[in-house]
Design a protein around this motif. Structure first.
Motif, PDB file in Angstrom:
ATOM      1  N   ILE A 235       0.867  -1.186   0.000  1.00 43.94           N
ATOM      2  CA  ILE A 235       0.000   0.000   0.000  1.00 43.94           C
ATOM      3  C   ILE A 235       0.900   1.232   0.000  1.00 43.94           C
ATOM      4  O   ILE A 235       1.818   1.341   0.812  1.00 43.94           O
ATOM      5  N   VAL A 236       0.619   2.154  -0.921  1.00 44.23           N
ATOM      6  CA  VAL A 236       1.340   3.427  -0.985  1.00 44.23           C
ATOM      7  C   VAL A 236       0.366   4.522  -0.597  1.00 44.23           C
ATOM      8  O   VAL A 236      -0.722   4.631  -1.192  1.00 44.23           O
ATOM      9  N   ALA A 237       0.724   5.326   0.406  1.00 41.81           N
ATOM     10  CA  ALA A 237      -0.188   6.347   0.930  1.00 41.81           C
ATOM     11  C   ALA A 237       0.369   7.742   0.702  1.00 41.81           C
ATOM     12  O   ALA A 237       1.535   8.017   0.992  1.00 41.81           O
ATOM     13  N   LEU A 238      -0.492   8.611   0.189  1.00 41.60           N
ATOM     14  CA  LEU A 238      -0.209  10.045   0.105  1.00 41.60           C
ATOM     15  C   LEU A 238      -1.172  10.730   1.056  1.00 41.60           C
ATOM     16  O   LEU A 238      -2.367  10.807   0.793  1.00 41.60           O
ATOM     17  N   LYS A 239      -0.645  11.176   2.200  1.00 41.27           N
ATOM     18  CA  LYS A 239      -1.477  11.822   3.223  1.00 41.27           C
ATOM     19  C   LYS A 239      -1.396  13.333   3.044  1.00 41.27           C
ATOM     20  O   LYS A 239      -0.313  13.906   2.998  1.00 41.27           O
ATOM     21  N   SER A 240      -2.555  13.965   2.935  1.00 40.86           N
ATOM     22  CA  SER A 240      -2.598  15.421   2.835  1.00 40.86           C
ATOM     23  C   SER A 240      -3.490  15.977   3.926  1.00 40.86           C
ATOM     24  O   SER A 240      -4.358  15.282   4.455  1.00 40.86           O
ATOM     25  N   GLY A 241      -3.267  17.237   4.287  1.00 40.21           N
ATOM     26  CA  GLY A 241      -4.086  17.873   5.313  1.00 40.21           C
ATOM     27  C   GLY A 241      -3.557  17.617   6.702  1.00 40.21           C
ATOM     28  O   GLY A 241      -2.711  16.766   6.949  1.00 40.21           O
ATOM     29  N   GLY A 272       3.267  -1.315   7.686  1.00 39.68           N
ATOM     30  CA  GLY A 272       3.993  -1.567   6.455  1.00 39.68           C
ATOM     31  C   GLY A 272       3.506  -0.756   5.275  1.00 39.68           C
ATOM     32  O   GLY A 272       3.752  -1.126   4.123  1.00 39.68           O
ATOM     33  N   VAL A 273       2.828   0.353   5.523  1.00 37.12           N
ATOM     34  CA  VAL A 273       2.358   1.215   4.441  1.00 37.12           C
ATOM     35  C   VAL A 273       3.495   2.137   4.004  1.00 37.12           C
ATOM     36  O   VAL A 273       4.171   2.742   4.838  1.00 37.12           O
ATOM     37  N   ILE A 274       3.717   2.230   2.690  1.00 39.34           N
ATOM     38  CA  ILE A 274       4.741   3.120   2.140  1.00 39.34           C
ATOM     39  C   ILE A 274       4.174   4.533   2.103  1.00 39.34           C
ATOM     40  O   ILE A 274       3.152   4.787   1.467  1.00 39.34           O
ATOM     41  N   SER A 275       4.819   5.460   2.789  1.00 41.72           N
ATOM     42  CA  SER A 275       4.350   6.837   2.844  1.00 41.72           C
ATOM     43  C   SER A 275       5.151   7.701   1.872  1.00 41.72           C
ATOM     44  O   SER A 275       6.378   7.665   1.865  1.00 41.72           O
ATOM     45  N   VAL A 276       4.441   8.466   1.036  1.00 42.05           N
ATOM     46  CA  VAL A 276       5.093   9.385   0.100  1.00 42.05           C
ATOM     47  C   VAL A 276       4.541  10.783   0.326  1.00 42.05           C
ATOM     48  O   VAL A 276       3.493  10.964   0.947  1.00 42.05           O
ATOM     49  N   THR A 277       5.241  11.776  -0.198  1.00 39.35           N
ATOM     50  CA  THR A 277       4.877  13.151   0.119  1.00 39.35           C
ATOM     51  C   THR A 277       4.498  13.982  -1.100  1.00 39.35           C
ATOM     52  O   THR A 277       4.224  15.167  -0.969  1.00 39.35           O
ATOM     53  N   SER A 278       4.480  13.386  -2.299  1.00 39.95           N
ATOM     54  CA  SER A 278       4.105  14.145  -3.487  1.00 39.95           C
ATOM     55  C   SER A 278       3.339  13.251  -4.455  1.00 39.95           C
ATOM     56  O   SER A 278       3.546  12.033  -4.480  1.00 39.95           O
ATOM     57  N   PRO A 279       2.470  13.854  -5.279  1.00 42.08           N
ATOM     58  CA  PRO A 279       1.737  13.053  -6.258  1.00 42.08           C
ATOM     59  C   PRO A 279       2.639  12.307  -7.232  1.00 42.08           C
ATOM     60  O   PRO A 279       2.366  11.155  -7.591  1.00 42.08           O
ATOM     61  N   HIS A 444      15.435  11.200  -8.905  1.00 44.27           N
ATOM     62  CA  HIS A 444      15.109  11.076  -7.485  1.00 44.27           C
ATOM     63  C   HIS A 444      13.860  10.224  -7.283  1.00 44.27           C
ATOM     64  O   HIS A 444      13.821   9.360  -6.395  1.00 44.27           O
ATOM     65  N   GLU A 445      12.835  10.476  -8.094  1.00 42.47           N
ATOM     66  CA  GLU A 445      11.602   9.694  -7.960  1.00 42.47           C
ATOM     67  C   GLU A 445      11.872   8.212  -8.192  1.00 42.47           C
ATOM     68  O   GLU A 445      11.327   7.350  -7.502  1.00 42.47           O
ATOM     69  N   SER A 446      12.721   7.913  -9.172  1.00 42.15           N
ATOM     70  CA  SER A 446      13.016   6.512  -9.493  1.00 42.15           C
ATOM     71  C   SER A 446      13.738   5.822  -8.344  1.00 42.15           C
ATOM     72  O   SER A 446      13.348   4.728  -7.913  1.00 42.15           O
ATOM     73  N   LEU A 447      14.790   6.453  -7.854  1.00 36.52           N
ATOM     74  CA  LEU A 447      15.556   5.837  -6.768  1.00 36.52           C
ATOM     75  C   LEU A 447      14.732   5.785  -5.485  1.00 36.52           C
ATOM     76  O   LEU A 447      14.814   4.805  -4.726  1.00 36.52           O
ATOM     77  N   ASN A 448      13.936   6.823  -5.224  1.00 41.88           N
ATOM     78  CA  ASN A 448      13.061   6.793  -4.044  1.00 41.88           C
ATOM     79  C   ASN A 448      12.103   5.619  -4.111  1.00 41.88           C
ATOM     80  O   ASN A 448      11.839   4.951  -3.103  1.00 41.88           O
ATOM     81  N   ALA A 449      11.540   5.384  -5.293  1.00 43.25           N
ATOM     82  CA  ALA A 449      10.605   4.272  -5.459  1.00 43.25           C
ATOM     83  C   ALA A 449      11.305   2.938  -5.222  1.00 43.25           C
ATOM     84  O   ALA A 449      10.753   2.040  -4.560  1.00 43.25           O
ATOM     85  N   MET A 450      12.509   2.785  -5.742  1.00 42.71           N
ATOM     86  CA  MET A 450      13.265   1.542  -5.549  1.00 42.71           C
ATOM     87  C   MET A 450      13.574   1.320  -4.069  1.00 42.71           C
ATOM     88  O   MET A 450      13.414   0.211  -3.540  1.00 42.71           O
ATOM     89  N   ALA A 451      14.006   2.396  -3.398  1.00 45.28           N
ATOM     90  CA  ALA A 451      14.338   2.284  -1.976  1.00 45.28           C
ATOM     91  C   ALA A 451      13.101   1.948  -1.158  1.00 45.28           C
ATOM     92  O   ALA A 451      13.147   1.108  -0.248  1.00 45.28           O
ATOM     93  N   ALA A 452      11.977   2.603  -1.464  1.00 43.54           N
ATOM     94  CA  ALA A 452      10.732   2.343  -0.729  1.00 43.54           C
ATOM     95  C   ALA A 452      10.277   0.908  -0.936  1.00 43.54           C
ATOM     96  O   ALA A 452       9.818   0.242   0.004  1.00 43.54           O
TER      97      ALA A 452
END
Length: 699
Positions: A235-241, A272-279, A444-452
């Motif tokens: 699960i990949v989560a983008l939390k806003s607000g 175990g949810v993957i948290s990201v900070t941008s769309p 950066h997005e690519s490597l971040n995704a691989m690391a996550a």
């Protein structure tokens, strides 16, 4: 969700027939169902029109040939409630309620939403106030705007709490494989948690993306997230607000260290949810997971046809925990033998332009380097030429195919990354997905995704091995009272937390008590308005004799009077001055109305808010999680024996904190919140120097 609603949700998701109830919005929805390729029956419903989008209308849902599997409902609010009641009586499967004006519109709308909930019966209902649902796998759509998106037979299930964001995702130029899209709206009947639970079971779903503005049921979210984890669905989560959750934090420092953001992050880590900070990171991470899956580890082999590209990969990887392992001497010699003489062997590897686009030369390099590096994942940097300037595109494609073949032979997850996100056209992205390679956009997005993805796989094993306990949530007390420090310390001593030797005395007995305890001592004034004694001048340290104590007593009365005359009392705590510790920690356990109890651990003393070095864990927790939290802090370097100082026994420290959490959870009738600042940490013990304990009462 009831078992019957579950069955009806499947009808809604993959319908045989769809009723489109409304006017102009229903016409658009018919067009979107056609665009998606829905081959079932179309049943427009409108009492004032002969047809919608060229299809003859039924005057009412009562006139439909049978109960529809799915309904797109776009009529005014009151009519929507009446129509839902009729559909429920008929035995319809499910409804996408596009209609707005419910709880988001005030008290009247909230009453209408309650009526809707009463009317829905066993139907599955998405919304109201939502965009609806797209099933990319089976080509069904109940959607009110033009939409895009592709499905290669598998993909991400995306659930959003923003209709516009869900629409934006369908239009994105990222080529994320999509299986399902759900715009959740008000979640009156079906919730985000329901969707996660159902969609995680779908065989074609390889990952779930959730855009969260706020959760309705934190314990249930944790439960269904752990279910997805067990099913091997990231699960990949983008939390806003953000929200104000600090109403129980009137007196403590905790609000500045553990607010909504920290609690959500603690929830995601726990489950175990993957948290990201941008769309963009949201989409790139989902794309990587869906196309190639999660690598076994963080070792990467990288390839570029530019020294600059190799440096960009190496620089960012170092910051996020990815490792490009260097080649040993034997491997280096093997690669030298098949590379141009101008090439320098390294990882990431610049294979240089003399062999660029010539697979008879690049293929052996890719195969050897991937194998010799013993990598868990591999990445090639390629920025494709723009349309009209692409006479060399076939050379890029030659290397892409050679790279894909080499990765497939090694059974290594592979990505091709454009340095600049837009430098990869739609045709190329589709081609790479067909090759089994993730078409990634942005270094950066690519490597971040691989690391996550790699971290998710490791965390999954750790979390499932320890089976996290359910969160403990109870009502927040309406009123809070502060225990005097001496009472709070006595309470914590029952949790085997050491406290300084001390005495609770009136002003006239302070000097005598100090003599009995033995110098040096600490003097504190106690009172209900002295929660933070240092700020009020209600603490004097390192008093060496009776004269020091007498002088401190007079100074303290003057300082507190200046701070707040109403805070002055004649009650004092005299304590033995503690030996200097190896480190000072801040420890807080407190209650949140949604998340239940949480512990925050951080750098203590005067650094608590200045540094903001803290980690929050939801309760109940484990010894192992506490150890991980401490290891993540900057202050952990002191605990490891910084500059020749003694080393702290982490097992003792972690067990003390774990026992404290268990004690609080076992005594919720007496404790609502605990703050220890500082907690002195020694080699084999801890000492609670300053303590603030709240007890509360619910009506």
């Amino acid at each position: 969700m009831t078992p019957e609603q579950r069955k009806n949700f499947d009808r809604l998701l993959n319908p045989r027939h769809i009723a489109f109830v409304g006017g102009a919005d229903a016409i658009v929805a018919i067009g979107e169902a056609r665009r998606r390729g829905f081959s079932g029956e179309y049943w427009p419903v409108n009492p004032k029109r002969e047809d919608l989008a060229g299809i003859s209308c039924f005057a009412s849902v009562d006139d439909l040939p049978r109960a529809p599997d799915a309904v797109f409902l776009a009529v005014p609010r009151d009519a929507a409630v009446q129509t839902i009641e009729k559909l429920a009586t008929m035995g319809a499967g499910g409804v996408v309620c596009y209609t707005a004006g419910f709880k988001e519109a005030g008290a009247e709308g909230e009453a209408a939403e309650h009526a809707l909930k009463e009317a829905v019966g066993e139907m599955a209902l998405i919304g109201p106030n939502c965009y609806g649902m797209i099933n990319y796998l089976d080509n069904a759509a109940l959607w009110p705007f033009a939409h895009g998106g592709d499905c290669p037979g598998y993909g991400a299930a995306i659930i959003t709490q923003s209709g516009m964001f869900s629409s934006d995702i369908t239009m994105s130029q990222r080529s994320v494989p999509l299986a399902y899209m759900i715009s959740a709206g008000n979640q009156t009947v079906l919730s985000l948690e329901d969707y996660i639970e159902i969609l995680s079971e779908k065989p074609a779903v390889r990952a779930i993306g959730v855009h969260i503005e706020g959760l309705q049921d934190i314990p249930r979210f944790a439960q269904v997230s752990l279910k997805a984890l067990k099913l091997n669905i990231p699960i990949v989560a983008l939390k806003s607000g953000s929200s104000d959750i600090g109403r129980s934090l009137t007196f403590s420092h905790t609000g500045s260290l553990s607010g909504s953001k920290e609690l959500y992050e603690a929830l995601f880590e726990r489950t175990g949810v993957i948290s990201v900070t941008s769309p963009s990171q949201f989409l790139e991470t989902l794309k990587y997971l869906c196309v190639v899956g999660a690598p076994c580890g963080n070792r990467v082999s990288g390839f570029t046809c530019s020294g600059g590209g190799a440096t960009m990969l190496a620089d960012h990887a170092e910051n996020i925990g990815l490792v490009f392992p260097p080649f040993d001497e034997d491997s280096t010699n093997k690669l030298i033998s098949i590379l141009p003489s101008i090439a320098t062997v390294s990882n990431p590897l610049d294979y240089t332009t003399p062999i660029w686009g010539q697979p008879e030369f690049t293929a052996p390099v890719f195969e050897q380097a991937i194998s010799l590096s013993n990598a868990d994942a591999t990445i090639l940097v390629q920025d494709y030429p723009a349309a009209g300037l692409d006479e060399s595109k076939f050379l890029y494609q030659n290397d892409a195919i050679a790279f894909a073949d080499a990765a497939a032979k090694a059974e290594t997850p592979a990505a091709i990354c454009a340095t600049i996100p837009e430098n990869m056209d739609a045709e190329t992205r589709s081609h790479l997905i067909n090759l089994g390679v993730a078409p990634m956009q942005g270094v950066h997005e690519s490597l971040n995704a691989m690391a996550a993805a790699a971290n998710w796989r490791q965390e999954r094993s750790r979390i499932l091995a320890h089976s996290p306990k359910l969160l403990k949530v109870k009502a927040i007390p309406e009123t809070l009272s502060i225990l005097e420090e001496v009472e709070g310390k006595e309470l914590l001593s029952r949790a085997n937390i050491s406290i300084p030797a001390g005495s609770d005395v009136r002003g006239k007995g302070v000097v005598e008590a100090a003599v009995q305890i033995g110098f040096p001592v600490v003097l504190k004034m106690m009172g209900p308005k002295l929660a933070h004694k240092t700020e009020a001048g209600a603490v004097e340290l390192d008093l060496q004799n009776s004269e020091d104590v007498s002088g401190a007593l007079e100074r303290m009365r003057l300082k507190v009077t200046s701070y707040n005359p109403d805070a002055v009392t004649d009650r004092f705590l005299i304590e033995k001055m503690a030996e200097p510790p190896i480190a000072e920690l801040f420890v807080s356990i407190r209650q949140d109305p949604q998340f239940g109890y949480a512990i925050t651990i951080g750098s203590g003393g005067i650094l608590v808010e200045l540094v903001g070095d803290a980690k929050t864990l939801l309760l109940p927790t484990s010894n192992e999680e506490i150890k991980g939290a401490i290891a993540s802090l900057k202050v952990s370097r002191l605990l490891e024996g910084f500059r020749g100082k003694p080393k702290v026994d982490l097992d003792v420290l972690c067990m003390s904190l774990f026992n404290l959490t268990e004690f609080v959870l076992s005594n919720l009738d007496q404790i609502t919140e605990v703050e220890i600042n500082p907690l002195f940490v020694y080699e084999k013990e801890v000492l609670a120097v300053d303590v603030l304990v709240h007890s509360g009462r619910s009506s």
